[in-house]
Design an enzyme around this catalytic site. Structure first.
Site, mmCIF file in Angstrom:
data_model
loop_
_atom_site.group_PDB
_atom_site.id
_atom_site.type_symbol
_atom_site.label_atom_id
_atom_site.label_comp_id
_atom_site.label_asym_id
_atom_site.label_seq_id
_atom_site.Cartn_x
_atom_site.Cartn_y
_atom_site.Cartn_z
ATOM 1 N N GLN A 1 -4.436 -1.202 9.704
ATOM 2 C CA GLN A 1 -4.465 -2.530 9.100
ATOM 3 C C GLN A 1 -5.104 -3.539 10.052
ATOM 4 O O GLN A 1 -4.760 -3.594 11.235
ATOM 5 C CB GLN A 1 -3.037 -2.954 8.717
ATOM 6 C CG GLN A 1 -2.946 -4.269 7.958
ATOM 7 C CD GLN A 1 -3.584 -4.218 6.571
ATOM 8 O OE1 GLN A 1 -3.682 -3.164 5.945
ATOM 9 N NE2 GLN A 1 -4.034 -5.361 6.086
ATOM 10 N N ASP A 26 -10.973 3.393 4.301
ATOM 11 C CA ASP A 26 -11.374 1.985 4.248
ATOM 12 C C ASP A 26 -12.895 1.838 4.160
ATOM 13 O O ASP A 26 -13.402 0.777 3.802
ATOM 14 C CB ASP A 26 -10.918 1.264 5.531
ATOM 15 C CG ASP A 26 -9.627 0.486 5.355
ATOM 16 O OD1 ASP A 26 -9.389 -0.025 4.252
ATOM 17 O OD2 ASP A 26 -8.865 0.397 6.335
ATOM 18 N N LYS A 69 0.842 -1.209 0.000
ATOM 19 C CA LYS A 69 0.000 0.000 0.000
ATOM 20 C C LYS A 69 0.873 1.253 0.000
ATOM 21 O O LYS A 69 0.621 2.205 -0.746
ATOM 22 C CB LYS A 69 -0.946 -0.001 1.218
ATOM 23 C CG LYS A 69 -2.063 -1.048 1.103
ATOM 24 C CD LYS A 69 -2.861 -1.207 2.395
ATOM 25 C CE LYS A 69 -3.877 -2.341 2.247
ATOM 26 N NZ LYS A 69 -4.672 -2.597 3.445
HETATM 27 N N1 GUN Z 1 -7.171 -6.364 6.290
HETATM 28 C C1 GUN Z 1 -7.579 -7.068 5.214
HETATM 29 N N2 GUN Z 1 -8.146 -6.265 4.289
HETATM 30 C C2 GUN Z 1 -8.090 -5.005 4.802
HETATM 31 C C3 GUN Z 1 -8.520 -3.751 4.306
HETATM 32 O O1 GUN Z 1 -9.083 -3.609 3.211
HETATM 33 N N3 GUN Z 1 -8.277 -2.684 5.135
HETATM 34 C C4 GUN Z 1 -7.684 -2.823 6.356
HETATM 35 N N4 GUN Z 1 -7.502 -1.727 7.078
HETATM 36 N N5 GUN Z 1 -7.284 -3.997 6.830
HETATM 37 C C5 GUN Z 1 -7.493 -5.072 6.060
#
Ligand code: GUN
Length: 298
Positions: free
Chosen positions: A97, A120, A53
């Protein structure tokens, strides 16, 4: 029949390019988009996702701030960091995350993020907006799946039956709501569903988001269906595979996403898109884009 492949890498490249153009235009006006990414603990898969990311931000001209903390971080400490980022004008998006270590209450942490920085789309305000059909930030993985459907010309899903396997807040539930908004008749299946194959065989659009390697077999798929595989599972030999038995299902489906190289890259591209959109909302749109701003849809 052999299914056509939906190439998530190529489609993500397209969207990342569009994001980069928007980020450059904002930067030229003195508003470079910024994303803060918080990782708590040392989950190896999360470390890879977070690294990807942050790298993608750099390539799109988005400022990124990566904060990593040991699993011993307290909830109060994490909430204090989020409060500081909420107040930081250089940060337009905040991502924590998931999963978090067990002693941290993920929902409480998510609710601490300012909804306008919740790229998100997990905050209850954003989840609620999606529920009532007025999404502000669409959760990135379902958003990426919808862009894939758009790409193959499936924008209007009226008359189509969509089946989502998985009911998580991150993927399953928001995915179902976006499909519903697109006009589909939607069924959500999960671990408590009896005779899963009976349901999946009805699907014109099948989204697998369960986290079980290759659990969707060819006998569970309607001929010609669109199959979107959200699963990313690591096999004992170290290779990645999805929730769908790709080699078998591609002989039945009409369209299918590979793993890797399918939904995963689109998730990151949509995170960038949400971040640039968050930044754009704080500064408004240039006069030339005012007509396009009415829908606030990138
Ligand atoms: N863990 C797995 N997928 C995601 C996501 O799309 N965002 C976040 N913050 N954590 C995740």
């Amino acid at each position: 029949m052999t299914a056509q492949l939906i190439d998530g890498v190529a489609l993500a490249r397209h969207w990342r390019q569009r994001v980069a153009e928007r980020a450059a235009a904002l930067a030229a006006r003195g508003h470079r988009p910024g994303l803060a990414v918080i990782l708590v603990g040392d989950d190896p898969a999360s470390q890879v996702y977070v690294r990807n990311k942050v790298k993608a931000c750099g390539e799109a001209g988005i400022h990124s701030l990566l904060e990593t903390y040991p699993a011993t971080l307290t909830e109060d400490e994490l909430l204090a960091r989020i409060a500081a980022l909420n107040a930081d004008p250089a940060i337009h998006g905040i991502l924590v995350q998931l999963p978090l270590p067990a002693h941290l209450n993920a929902q409480r942490v998510i609710e601490a993020i300012a909804p306008e920085k919740d790229v998100d789309g997990f905050h209850v305000a954003n989840a609620g907006a999606l529920l009532v059909g007025q999404p502000a930030f669409r959760p990135c993985t379902p958003y990426g799946c919808m862009k894939m459907l758009e790409h193959i010309g499936r924008t209007d899903l009226r008359g189509q039956h969509a089946i989502v396997v998985g009911r998580s807040n991150i993927v399953g539930k928001p995915m179902a709501l976006l499909l519903l908004q697109a006009g589909a008749t939607v069924t959500i299946c999960h671990s408590g569903t009896a005779d899963l194959a009976h349901h999946t065989r009805q699907a014109d659009v099948l989204v697998a988001a369960v986290g079980k390697p290759r659990m969707i077999g060819a006998d569970m798929v309607k001929p010609g269906a669109v199959v979107l595989d959200v699963g990313i599972n690591r096999l004992p030999d170290g290779k990645l595979c999805g929730d769908v038995d790709f080699d078998a299902v591609r002989e039945v489906a009409g369209w299918i996403t590979p793993v890797p190289g399918g939904v995963g890259p689109m998730t990151i591209a949509m995170l960038l898109l949400n971040t640039v959109e968050a930044a754009q909302r704080t500064v408004g749109r240039p006069p030339s884009a005012v007509g396009a701003s009415a829908t606030v849809r990138p």
